[in-house]
Design a protein around this motif. Structure first.
Motif, PDB file in Angstrom:
ATOM      1  N   PRO A 292       4.990  -1.235  -5.280  1.00  0.00           N
ATOM      2  CA  PRO A 292       4.008  -2.246  -5.708  1.00  0.00           C
ATOM      3  C   PRO A 292       3.324  -2.945  -4.531  1.00  0.00           C
ATOM      4  O   PRO A 292       2.130  -3.242  -4.585  1.00  0.00           O
ATOM      5  CB  PRO A 292       4.858  -3.233  -6.530  1.00  0.00           C
ATOM      6  CG  PRO A 292       5.984  -2.414  -7.048  1.00  0.00           C
ATOM      7  CD  PRO A 292       6.293  -1.433  -5.958  1.00  0.00           C
ATOM      8  N   LEU A 293       4.075  -3.209  -3.461  1.00  0.00           N
ATOM      9  CA  LEU A 293       3.464  -3.834  -2.290  1.00  0.00           C
ATOM     10  C   LEU A 293       2.410  -2.897  -1.681  1.00  0.00           C
ATOM     11  O   LEU A 293       1.298  -3.343  -1.331  1.00  0.00           O
ATOM     12  CB  LEU A 293       4.540  -4.162  -1.248  1.00  0.00           C
ATOM     13  CG  LEU A 293       4.023  -4.649   0.114  1.00  0.00           C
ATOM     14  CD1 LEU A 293       3.237  -5.951  -0.046  1.00  0.00           C
ATOM     15  CD2 LEU A 293       5.170  -4.831   1.105  1.00  0.00           C
ATOM     16  N   CYS A 294       2.752  -1.613  -1.537  1.00  0.00           N
ATOM     17  CA  CYS A 294       1.799  -0.647  -0.973  1.00  0.00           C
ATOM     18  C   CYS A 294       0.542  -0.535  -1.832  1.00  0.00           C
ATOM     19  O   CYS A 294      -0.570  -0.428  -1.305  1.00  0.00           O
ATOM     20  CB  CYS A 294       2.457   0.721  -0.835  1.00  0.00           C
ATOM     21  SG  CYS A 294       3.712   0.798   0.450  1.00  0.00           S
ATOM     22  N   GLU A 295       0.710  -0.561  -3.151  1.00  0.00           N
ATOM     23  CA  GLU A 295      -0.449  -0.482  -4.047  1.00  0.00           C
ATOM     24  C   GLU A 295      -1.325  -1.726  -3.907  1.00  0.00           C
ATOM     25  O   GLU A 295      -2.555  -1.632  -3.892  1.00  0.00           O
ATOM     26  CB  GLU A 295       0.022  -0.300  -5.490  1.00  0.00           C
ATOM     27  CG  GLU A 295       0.632   1.069  -5.764  1.00  0.00           C
ATOM     28  CD  GLU A 295       1.162   1.194  -7.178  1.00  0.00           C
ATOM     29  OE1 GLU A 295       1.313   0.148  -7.854  1.00  0.00           O
ATOM     30  OE2 GLU A 295       1.440   2.326  -7.619  1.00  0.00           O
ATOM     31  N   ALA A 296      -0.699  -2.885  -3.774  1.00  0.00           N
ATOM     32  CA  ALA A 296      -1.468  -4.120  -3.608  1.00  0.00           C
ATOM     33  C   ALA A 296      -2.199  -4.124  -2.270  1.00  0.00           C
ATOM     34  O   ALA A 296      -3.370  -4.526  -2.180  1.00  0.00           O
ATOM     35  CB  ALA A 296      -0.535  -5.333  -3.720  1.00  0.00           C
TER      36      ALA A 296
ATOM     37  N   ASP B  55     -12.377   8.212  -2.380  1.00  0.00           N
ATOM     38  CA  ASP B  55     -12.772   6.952  -1.749  1.00  0.00           C
ATOM     39  C   ASP B  55     -13.110   7.105  -0.261  1.00  0.00           C
ATOM     40  O   ASP B  55     -13.914   6.344   0.277  1.00  0.00           O
ATOM     41  CB  ASP B  55     -11.627   5.933  -1.919  1.00  0.00           C
ATOM     42  CG  ASP B  55     -12.013   4.550  -1.416  1.00  0.00           C
ATOM     43  OD1 ASP B  55     -13.198   4.179  -1.547  1.00  0.00           O
ATOM     44  OD2 ASP B  55     -11.128   3.850  -0.886  1.00  0.00           O
ATOM     45  N   THR B  56     -12.507   8.080   0.409  1.00  0.00           N
ATOM     46  CA  THR B  56     -12.611   8.123   1.877  1.00  0.00           C
ATOM     47  C   THR B  56     -13.345   9.328   2.448  1.00  0.00           C
ATOM     48  O   THR B  56     -13.618   9.355   3.651  1.00  0.00           O
ATOM     49  CB  THR B  56     -11.193   8.112   2.502  1.00  0.00           C
ATOM     50  OG1 THR B  56     -10.486   9.310   2.112  1.00  0.00           O
ATOM     51  CG2 THR B  56     -10.410   6.897   2.060  1.00  0.00           C
ATOM     52  N   LYS B  57     -13.660  10.344   1.640  1.00  0.00           N
ATOM     53  CA  LYS B  57     -14.161  11.601   2.225  1.00  0.00           C
ATOM     54  C   LYS B  57     -15.477  11.432   2.985  1.00  0.00           C
ATOM     55  O   LYS B  57     -15.763  12.206   3.906  1.00  0.00           O
ATOM     56  CB  LYS B  57     -14.311  12.681   1.150  1.00  0.00           C
ATOM     57  CG  LYS B  57     -15.333  12.388   0.081  1.00  0.00           C
ATOM     58  CD  LYS B  57     -15.384  13.552  -0.902  1.00  0.00           C
ATOM     59  CE  LYS B  57     -16.407  13.320  -1.999  1.00  0.00           C
ATOM     60  NZ  LYS B  57     -16.471  14.471  -2.931  1.00  0.00           N
ATOM     61  N   ASP B  58     -16.277  10.416   2.625  1.00  0.00           N
ATOM     62  CA  ASP B  58     -17.542  10.194   3.336  1.00  0.00           C
ATOM     63  C   ASP B  58     -17.398   9.190   4.477  1.00  0.00           C
ATOM     64  O   ASP B  58     -17.862   9.426   5.584  1.00  0.00           O
ATOM     65  CB  ASP B  58     -18.618   9.717   2.356  1.00  0.00           C
ATOM     66  CG  ASP B  58     -18.975  10.787   1.338  1.00  0.00           C
ATOM     67  OD1 ASP B  58     -18.968  11.973   1.708  1.00  0.00           O
ATOM     68  OD2 ASP B  58     -19.245  10.424   0.176  1.00  0.00           O
TER      69      ASP B  58
ATOM     70  N   LEU C   2      -3.107  -1.528  -0.558  1.00  0.00           N
ATOM     71  CA  LEU C   2      -4.135  -0.484  -0.545  1.00  0.00           C
ATOM     72  C   LEU C   2      -5.504  -1.073  -0.912  1.00  0.00           C
ATOM     73  O   LEU C   2      -6.539  -0.690  -0.331  1.00  0.00           O
ATOM     74  CB  LEU C   2      -3.742   0.625  -1.530  1.00  0.00           C
ATOM     75  CG  LEU C   2      -4.629   1.865  -1.611  1.00  0.00           C
ATOM     76  CD1 LEU C   2      -3.787   3.075  -1.995  1.00  0.00           C
ATOM     77  CD2 LEU C   2      -5.744   1.709  -2.629  1.00  0.00           C
ATOM     78  N   LYS C   3      -5.522  -1.997  -1.842  1.00  0.00           N
ATOM     79  CA  LYS C   3      -6.794  -2.599  -2.259  1.00  0.00           C
ATOM     80  C   LYS C   3      -7.420  -3.431  -1.148  1.00  0.00           C
ATOM     81  O   LYS C   3      -8.632  -3.660  -1.135  1.00  0.00           O
ATOM     82  CB  LYS C   3      -6.571  -3.470  -3.498  1.00  0.00           C
ATOM     83  CG  LYS C   3      -6.099  -2.675  -4.714  1.00  0.00           C
ATOM     84  CD  LYS C   3      -5.740  -3.606  -5.872  1.00  0.00           C
ATOM     85  CE  LYS C   3      -5.203  -2.816  -7.058  1.00  0.00           C
ATOM     86  NZ  LYS C   3      -4.763  -3.699  -8.163  1.00  0.00           N
ATOM     87  N   LYS C   4      -6.594  -3.884  -0.196  1.00  0.00           N
ATOM     88  CA  LYS C   4      -7.098  -4.746   0.875  1.00  0.00           C
ATOM     89  C   LYS C   4      -7.413  -3.972   2.153  1.00  0.00           C
ATOM     90  O   LYS C   4      -8.321  -4.330   2.892  1.00  0.00           O
ATOM     91  CB  LYS C   4      -6.078  -5.850   1.174  1.00  0.00           C
ATOM     92  CG  LYS C   4      -5.862  -6.808  -0.004  1.00  0.00           C
ATOM     93  CD  LYS C   4      -4.815  -7.849   0.339  1.00  0.00           C
ATOM     94  CE  LYS C   4      -4.700  -8.902  -0.772  1.00  0.00           C
ATOM     95  NZ  LYS C   4      -4.206  -8.333  -2.040  1.00  0.00           N
ATOM     96  N   THR C   5      -6.638  -2.903   2.440  1.00  0.00           N
ATOM     97  CA  THR C   5      -6.843  -2.173   3.697  1.00  0.00           C
ATOM     98  C   THR C   5      -7.187  -0.701   3.506  1.00  0.00           C
ATOM     99  O   THR C   5      -7.522  -0.017   4.478  1.00  0.00           O
ATOM    100  CB  THR C   5      -5.574  -2.255   4.581  1.00  0.00           C
ATOM    101  OG1 THR C   5      -4.501  -1.533   3.946  1.00  0.00           O
ATOM    102  CG2 THR C   5      -5.149  -3.693   4.806  1.00  0.00           C
TER     103      THR C   5
END
Length: 635
Positions: free
Chosen positions: A367-371, A405-408, A373-376
């Protein structure tokens, strides 16, 4: 086989090839320049036939050259490089020029001071550790000497040594004060020394051999003395100042890590003080982590090691809570420093994850990693944690989300996520899917390694002939393999590469690379002849590799390629290019000799000499091709 020197003076048999084999082309070129500039002074020959001279460089260096058993020179020099340097090459060339011109050469005297500066036997000595500078034999002699002294004699001896050496006197005063519990003077002096040593940034000029590296050895010894006397808290207080001062100094320094290493050498003492301090376990972890988070230069790696040790679970629990609160209190990024903000936040959350793991609160990690992820946007960390926990379905979900989300904007992250999915499929032994992912990687970035990877996994599922043909057709015509008729592999489940512009095809350089990989010289030449030509040679290829690949199948073509490369280098009219020219001419010469075309090759070299006669440096390079002695023999 070692060369056997038959003459009384073995130096006179040396060829330019010998010098290059001994010291390397670049060093020989620099040595030639030094000799031309008249930097070799007071050249002399020793009784055993060695050469000794002064050579003027950044400073004046003593240089000695001997002939080794293998028929090549060996040297010692007082310059920073110590062996087989440009100064030694310059000495050899100067000696040979003087022999050739019948100039007198002095004999070195027995007491020549230069010989002491370049003694060969000193090179093999082991470096002396600062802490064990006194050998065991010397220590035994000292012990025997001291045991025969009375107390009064020992006091007199120590006083005499202290008068001669201020450092010894100060160390004795420090020990007396520490024994009485008075640390103020030593702490004050240490604080001042930390400021003074940390005030000047380190720097290095590697070309000239000059530079400055701050000396922290005295600080470390005093910290150790303070710690041994039982004053861990005082060492820790000084350690905080040392961490901040050292990090600032490393940031301002201009070297390749010498200053960082000097500061970092003190940190194990601070870690030991932390362990012995009066702080509770949670406070110790906080102290170590604050030092580590302050440090972007790996000065405080000793504290990272401390944080990876075993500590009470309650301490980790408290640290995890503190870090979670710190993350919650962090202000959002302003946009201008987005990367820096994300980097700092990820460092804190990485340690929070470690603390949660050590505290036994593993269910809070995902849950911490998921939270976060939205910030970094740290998809890789979340996915790797899920894969480690064998939660493959969730991992694949975030891989897909992350790639979209990141390929470009962050293609490196997208590539790492694709690699993770490939590792998942490999764990699952889903070889058709692994092969399909490898094919997509090849289409994105064609290379020998990518082609070899495709072969490995396509062969596992027995479809390599079909896959190989599709990959080569893609390179030639631009049609993606999965769109070709009879494609044998499944959909990878990933984003397929975007179609390339049609004007990129055929990818001639890549087709040549695959032909060389498969050792097919006919196909190498077929595509080589279709390369678009640029002003200074063929586009996007390594001519040397191509000539090497076809030299057995088509020796004439290989020679022509090497000659063309050499002539283009000559056209640059640069000494460095002339040196490179020799490499390719030597390769061509070997083929011509093997084909019994030596007369034709000699005529070619003569034509080069005639056409470029005014290029003195080139003539010197061409002289090296003959591999004849540097000096002309007297008849």
């Amino acid at each position: 086989m070692p060369k056997i020197k038959t003459q009384l003076d073995p130096f006179t048999d040396l060829t330019w090839g010998d010098l290059e084999e001994w010291a390397g082309k670049r060093i020989v070129t620099r040595g030639k320049n030094y000799q031309r500039q008249g930097r070799v002074c007071d050249l002399a020959v020793t009784e055993d036939g060695s050469l000794i001279a002064w050579v003027d460089g950044t400073k004046r260096y003593a240089t000695k050259v001997v002939m080794g058993e293998g028929g090549l020179p060996d040297s010692a020099c007082s310059c920073p490089y110590e062996r087989d340097c440009k100064h030694a090459v310059a000495v050899v060339i100067e000696y040979l020029k003087r022999i050739e011109d019948d100039q007198p050469i002095l004999k070195a005297s027995h007491g020549d001071s230069r010989l002491e500066l370049v003694e060969f036997e000193d090179w093999d000595d082991e470096p002396v550790d600062e802490k064990t500078a006194v050998s065991e034999d010397v220590q035994k002699e000292i012990n025997l000497f001291l045991k025969g002294k009375t107390k009064a004699q020992l006091i007199a001896l120590i006083n005499e040594i202290a008068r001669q050496h201020a450092g010894v006197a100060q160390a004795l005063v420090d020990r007396r004060q520490l024994a009485s519990g008075d640390t103020r003077a030593l702490v004050t002096r240490l604080r001042r020394e930390i400021r003074e040593v940390g005030d000047e940034p380190g720097w290095q000029n590697y070309w000239n051999g000059d530079g400055y590296t701050p000396d922290y050895s005295g600080i470390r010894r005093k910290l150790e003395t303070l710690l041994e006397a039982g004053h861990a808290d005082e060492v820790l207080t000084l350690g905080r100042e040392l961490v901040s001062s050292g990090i600032r100094q490393v940031e301002e320094s201009h070297d390749e890590g010498e200053t960082q290493m000097a500061v970092a050498d003190c940190m194990p003492v601070i870690v030991e003080a932390l362990d012995q301090s009066s702080l509770d376990s949670a406070a110790k972890l906080n102290w170590a982590l604050d030092a580590k988070l302050e440090d972007p230069y790996e000065v405080c790696e000793a504290f990272a090691e401390y944080l990876r040790r075993r500590h009470p679970q309650s301490a980790w629990d408290a640290l995890a809570d503190r870090l979670l609160l710190r993350l919650k209190a962090m202000q959002p990024s302003t946009g201008a420093d987005d990367f820096s903000h994300s980097f700092k936040r990820d460092r804190i959350s990485d340690w929070a994850i470690h603390a949660l793991d050590q505290a036994g609160r593993k269910d809070e990690i995902v849950p911490l990693c998921e939270a976060e992820l939205k910030k970094t946007g740290n998809y890789e960390r979340l996915v790797n944690i899920l894969v480690s926990a064998r939660q493959y379905e969730q991992a694949e979900h975030w891989i897909s989300e992350g790639i979209r989300d990141t390929k470009d904007k962050r293609p490196g992250t997208a590539s790492a996520l694709r690699n993770t999915l490939r590792k998942i499929r490999t764990r699952q032994k889903n070889w058709p899917a692994v092969a399909a992912i490898r094919v997509e990687e090849f289409v994105r970035r064609p290379s020998r390694q990518a082609f070899t990877d495709c072969k490995e996994f396509a062969s596992t599922v027995k479809v390599w002939p079909e896959v190989r043909e599709s990959l080569l057709q893609y390179l030639e015509k631009g049609e993606p393999p999965w769109k070709q008729k009879g494609w044998p592999l499944p959909d990878s489940g990933l984003d397929v590469p975007e179609p390339e512009r049609k004007d990129r095809f055929p990818m001639v350089s890549e087709l040549i690379e695959m032909a060389m990989l498969e050792k097919d010289p006919e196909r190498v030449l077929f595509w080589y002849d279709r390369l678009p030509k640029k002003r200074y040679g063929w586009y996007g290829t390594d001519d040397d590799a191509i000539a090497t690949a076809v030299q057995t199948h088509a020796p004439d073509r290989a020679v022509a390629i090497w000659k063309g490369k050499a002539e283009r280098l000559i056209a640059q009219v640069k000494p460095k290019a002339y040196q490179e020219t020799a490499t390719y001419l030597r390769k061509a010469a070997k083929i011509m000799a093997k084909e019994k075309k030596q007369p034709e090759w000699n005529r070619y070299l003569q034509s080069l000499r005639a056409h470029h006669a005014r290029k003195i440096r080139l003539m010197e390079v061409l002289d090296t091709l003959a591999d004849s002695p540097i000096i002309k023999k007297k008849r």
